[in-house]
Design an enzyme around this catalytic site. Structure first.
Site, short mmCIF file in Angstrom:
data_model
loop_
_atom_site.label_atom_id
_atom_site.label_comp_id
_atom_site.label_asym_id
_atom_site.label_seq_id
_atom_site.Cartn_x
_atom_site.Cartn_y
_atom_site.Cartn_z
N LYS A 215 95.25 54.89 -1.22
CA LYS A 215 95.57 53.60 -1.61
C LYS A 215 96.99 53.10 -1.14
O LYS A 215 97.15 52.10 -0.78
CB LYS A 215 95.55 53.79 -3.18
CG LYS A 215 95.95 52.41 -3.94
CD LYS A 215 95.91 52.65 -5.36
CE LYS A 215 96.39 51.43 -6.09
NZ LYS A 215 96.44 51.42 -7.39
N GLU A 221 99.76 64.68 1.37
CA GLU A 221 98.69 65.70 1.89
C GLU A 221 97.99 64.80 2.85
O GLU A 221 97.19 65.30 3.69
CB GLU A 221 97.81 65.99 0.53
CG GLU A 221 98.54 67.03 -0.49
CD GLU A 221 99.28 66.20 -1.36
OE1 GLU A 221 99.75 65.24 -1.33
OE2 GLU A 221 99.40 66.82 -2.49
N GLY A 281 93.55 54.58 -8.37
CA GLY A 281 92.86 55.86 -7.50
C GLY A 281 91.64 56.42 -8.02
O GLY A 281 90.86 56.51 -7.53
N ARG A 282 91.77 56.85 -9.47
CA ARG A 282 90.74 57.45 -10.08
C ARG A 282 89.65 56.59 -10.58
O ARG A 282 88.56 56.90 -11.15
CB ARG A 282 91.38 58.36 -11.27
CG ARG A 282 92.07 57.80 -12.31
CD ARG A 282 92.91 58.60 -13.18
NE ARG A 282 93.75 58.14 -14.09
CZ ARG A 282 94.90 57.70 -13.80
NH1 ARG A 282 95.51 57.93 -12.65
NH2 ARG A 282 95.75 56.93 -14.75
N GLU A 367 94.24 62.76 -15.84
CA GLU A 367 95.35 62.03 -15.25
C GLU A 367 95.12 60.68 -15.97
O GLU A 367 96.23 60.12 -16.31
CB GLU A 367 94.83 61.53 -13.99
CG GLU A 367 96.27 61.12 -13.06
CD GLU A 367 96.00 61.19 -11.73
OE1 GLU A 367 96.63 61.78 -10.87
OE2 GLU A 367 95.47 60.00 -11.14
N HIS A 398 75.65 82.00 -17.87
CA HIS A 398 75.56 83.19 -17.52
C HIS A 398 77.27 83.66 -17.08
O HIS A 398 77.62 84.46 -16.76
CB HIS A 398 75.04 83.76 -16.43
CG HIS A 398 73.44 83.69 -16.75
ND1 HIS A 398 72.69 84.70 -17.30
CD2 HIS A 398 72.49 82.60 -16.57
CE1 HIS A 398 71.60 84.10 -17.26
NE2 HIS A 398 71.54 83.00 -17.05
N LYS A 518 105.96 66.16 -7.07
CA LYS A 518 105.90 65.56 -5.47
C LYS A 518 107.24 65.49 -4.97
O LYS A 518 107.57 65.77 -3.85
CB LYS A 518 105.35 63.94 -5.60
CG LYS A 518 103.80 64.04 -5.64
CD LYS A 518 103.57 62.48 -5.34
CE LYS A 518 102.02 62.31 -5.98
NZ LYS A 518 101.74 60.81 -6.04
O1 F6P Z 1 98.02 62.53 -7.87
C1 F6P Z 1 98.36 61.41 -8.00
C2 F6P Z 1 97.79 60.22 -7.31
O2 F6P Z 1 98.83 59.29 -7.19
C3 F6P Z 1 96.33 59.82 -7.77
O3 F6P Z 1 96.66 59.07 -8.81
C4 F6P Z 1 95.82 59.28 -6.54
O4 F6P Z 1 94.48 59.12 -6.72
C5 F6P Z 1 96.09 60.32 -5.53
O5 F6P Z 1 97.62 60.29 -5.96
C6 F6P Z 1 96.05 59.84 -4.00
O6 F6P Z 1 96.81 58.60 -3.92
P1 F6P Z 1 96.71 57.90 -2.51
O7 F6P Z 1 95.07 57.35 -2.69
O8 F6P Z 1 97.77 56.82 -2.70
O9 F6P Z 1 96.84 58.64 -1.48
#
Ligand code: F6P
Length: 557
Positions: A215, A221, A281-282, A367, A398, A518
């Protein structure tokens, strides 16, 4: 409009008469075992259920009576649930700490519906992106979209994390039966290089398409993995690290709200699929973030999934609360969490294809509702979001079910099952479903001392074999695991989270807590990379860990 602006602070939840009434009621009924509740109300299994969008929702094995439900509905009304639903659906800026509308429901609004943000109808934009996704995914699926060297795209790797990964992974796994089987779909999220290396080691870059999902397009990452992907692809396709040959255009597309950062990465905005800041995002698996899903299952199936989401949206928006699935689910969660003291919810899908569903729900629920202050910034004096976890049945049986049956903690369970098998194999589906029904029955009714003794159990073993029962569960049953059913199921949980957040008076749409880690990681990464011994100003534990790591990590430390 910021819906809190100018609004009077809400009365404290725990002083509301409806909350106090529920506490008194809980004290009156808490000694009543589910065995007794069923004995007094034998037909409750046919009454305490609701149905919508093909989902049958049986909550009769929850530790509730008609009176409990009445009181919970009173609480929902007192907390302004009808007004909050209206505010969300009409584009109110209910995510107050980020001053944003919350309109994932617009992502699945049919063409021609009208939803405004700041005076602008956003539904046409949603469909314009869906149409572009459909055109692009059609080309990839048919082989019309070829790679830089003219080879057909056989592999799709979606790179993202959190909401930009968990939804696509879960949807792909869940709908695998509908996927184009001659293509490979993989997902890379972890900044651990292993994730990328294992996802690509057996693939030909000339046949691989990367979808970079972020987003913000600034997430450490995702950007790190995206640059690794670029280097990996260009090594084969374009030489060195620079995109001299223009290979990126054929092998990389972006899904983001951030045009500038996408450009900076080197992806042409013609190959960017947008979404909007009113999609959290979620809550984004049904936006362009689901591009990999659409390539896997095709645009028609994707639209069927959106129709499932929309069916629950409409149900949530228009159905009286006593028959409203997300409302009932959310209120039952409040009851278990705040009145019966449960700290957790186990999600137990009896469908192997739903194996990533609990992981997906962890972000959606935790979240969203892992918050410690109200919308007014006041520390809560009640518990908020419970811990969600789970595994597909029967594997969980199990493993951890023992604790649910005989442990000391209350673990409410969501059982999810389907009447028809996608992969019929002898009587295996019947066995699977028999296990689901047996587990919810065993948890509710248990096995009494008398029953254990009647089996001739030696006295010393009787206490060990007794199952107390009285463990609450809900069962969600659908006809078949289709794209439509998945959309309905996800929307059910989304809106249940919303109901809970409304009662707790928290912002279910921000995630400030994630930011601290972060920021610290950025600073620590610089310290680790430093050529000279860095001056560490953390606590003594963190300082020692970083020093030890620098000493032992090898490489150029
Ligand atoms: O982990 C926090 C967060 O901001 C989430 O809410 C989001 O889904 C994720 O990081 C990834 O963010 P982006 O889509 O901006 O890379």
């Amino acid at each position: 409009m910021n819906v809190r602006a100018g609004a009077a602070a809400r009365p404290a939840l725990t002083t509301r008469p409806q909350w106090l009434a529920l506490q008194r009621h809980r004290d009156q009924i808490k000694a009543r075992h589910l065995r007794e509740i069923f004995a007094d109300d034998p037909a409750r299994g046919e009454r305490l259920r609701a149905e919508a969008a093909g989902l049958y929702f049986d909550y009769s094995k929850q530790r509730v009576t008609d009176e409990t439900l009445r009181l919970l509905l009173d609480l929902a009304n007192a907390c302004g649930l009808p007004q909050r639903i209206a505010a969300m659906f009409s584009g109110g800026r209910i995510n107050t700490t980020e001053d944003r509308a919350v309109l994932h429901v617009a992502l699945r609004a049919p063409r021609g519906e009208h939803i405004e943000v700041d005076g602008k109808d956003i539904v046409p934009e949603v469909h314009a992106v869906l149409d572009r996704m459909a055109a692009f995914s059609g080309k990839v699926r048919s082989g019309a979209w070829v790679g830089h060297s003219g080879k057909r795209i056989r592999n799709v790797i979606s790179i993202g994390i959190g909401g930009s990964d968990l939804g696509p992974v879960m949807a792909y796994e869940t709908l695998r039966d509908y996927s184009q089987r001659d293509m490979v779909f993989r997902f890379v999220s972890n900044v651990d290089g292993t994730d990328f290396v294992e996802a690509t080691r057996d693939l030909d870059a000339a046949e691989t398409l990367f979808i970079i999902c972020s987003k913000t397009f600034t997430t450490l990452e995702t950007l790190t993995n995206a640059y690794a992907a670029r280097a990996w692809a260009l090594k084969v396709l374009g030489g060195a690290d620079a995109d001299k040959s223009g290979a990126v255009a054929k092998h990389f597309v972006a899904v983001s709200t951030n045009v500038d950062e996408v450009r900076k990465f080197g992806i042409d905005t013609a190959q960017m699929f947008g979404f909007w800041d009113w999609v959290g995002g979620r809550y984004s698996m049904d936006s362009a973030i689901g591009l990999s899903t659409m390539i896997a299952i095709g645009a028609e199936n994707f639209r069927a999934m959106l129709a499932g989401f929309h069916a629950i949206d409409e149900h949530f928006r228009t159905t009286p609360f006593e028959r409203n699935l997300p409302t009932l689910m959310g209120l039952l969660a409040i009851w278990n969490n705040n009145f019966l003291g449960a700290t957790t919810v186990a999600v137990l899908p009896y469908a192997q294809y739903l194996k990533r569903f609990p992981a997906y729900l962890q972000q959606l629920t935790m979240e969203s509702n892992g918050k410690h202050v109200t919308l007014d910034g006041v520390h809560v004096d009640y518990e908020t979001g419970p811990i969600y976890w789970g595994e597909p049945g029967t594997n969980g049986q199990h493993s951890f079910y023992q604790l649910i049956h005989q442990g000391t903690r209350l673990v409410p369970c969501d059982f999810i099952g389907f009447c028809q098998a996608l992969n019929p194999l002898g009587n295996q589906h019947d066995l699977l479903m028999a296990n689901l029904f047996a587990q919810s029955e065993a948890l509710a009714f248990g096995k009494t001392v008398a029953e254990v003794k009647a089996e001739g159990t030696p006295d010393a073993l009787v206490p060990h074999r007794v199952c107390e029962g009285d463990r609450p569960s809900t069962t969600i049953l659908a006809e078949r695991l289709t794209p439509h059913a998945l959309g309905a199921l996800v929307a059910l949980y989304e809106h249940s989270v919303f109901v809970q957040g409304t009662i707790w008076n928290i912002d279910s749409f921000d995630q400030w807590g994630v930011e601290l880690g972060k920021a610290l990681a950025k600073r620590t990464a610089l310290e680790i990379a430093s050529q000279k011994d860095p001056e560490l100003a953390h606590d003594s534990s963190t300082n020692a860990l970083i020093r030890r790591y620098r000493r032992l990590r090898g490489g150029d430390a």
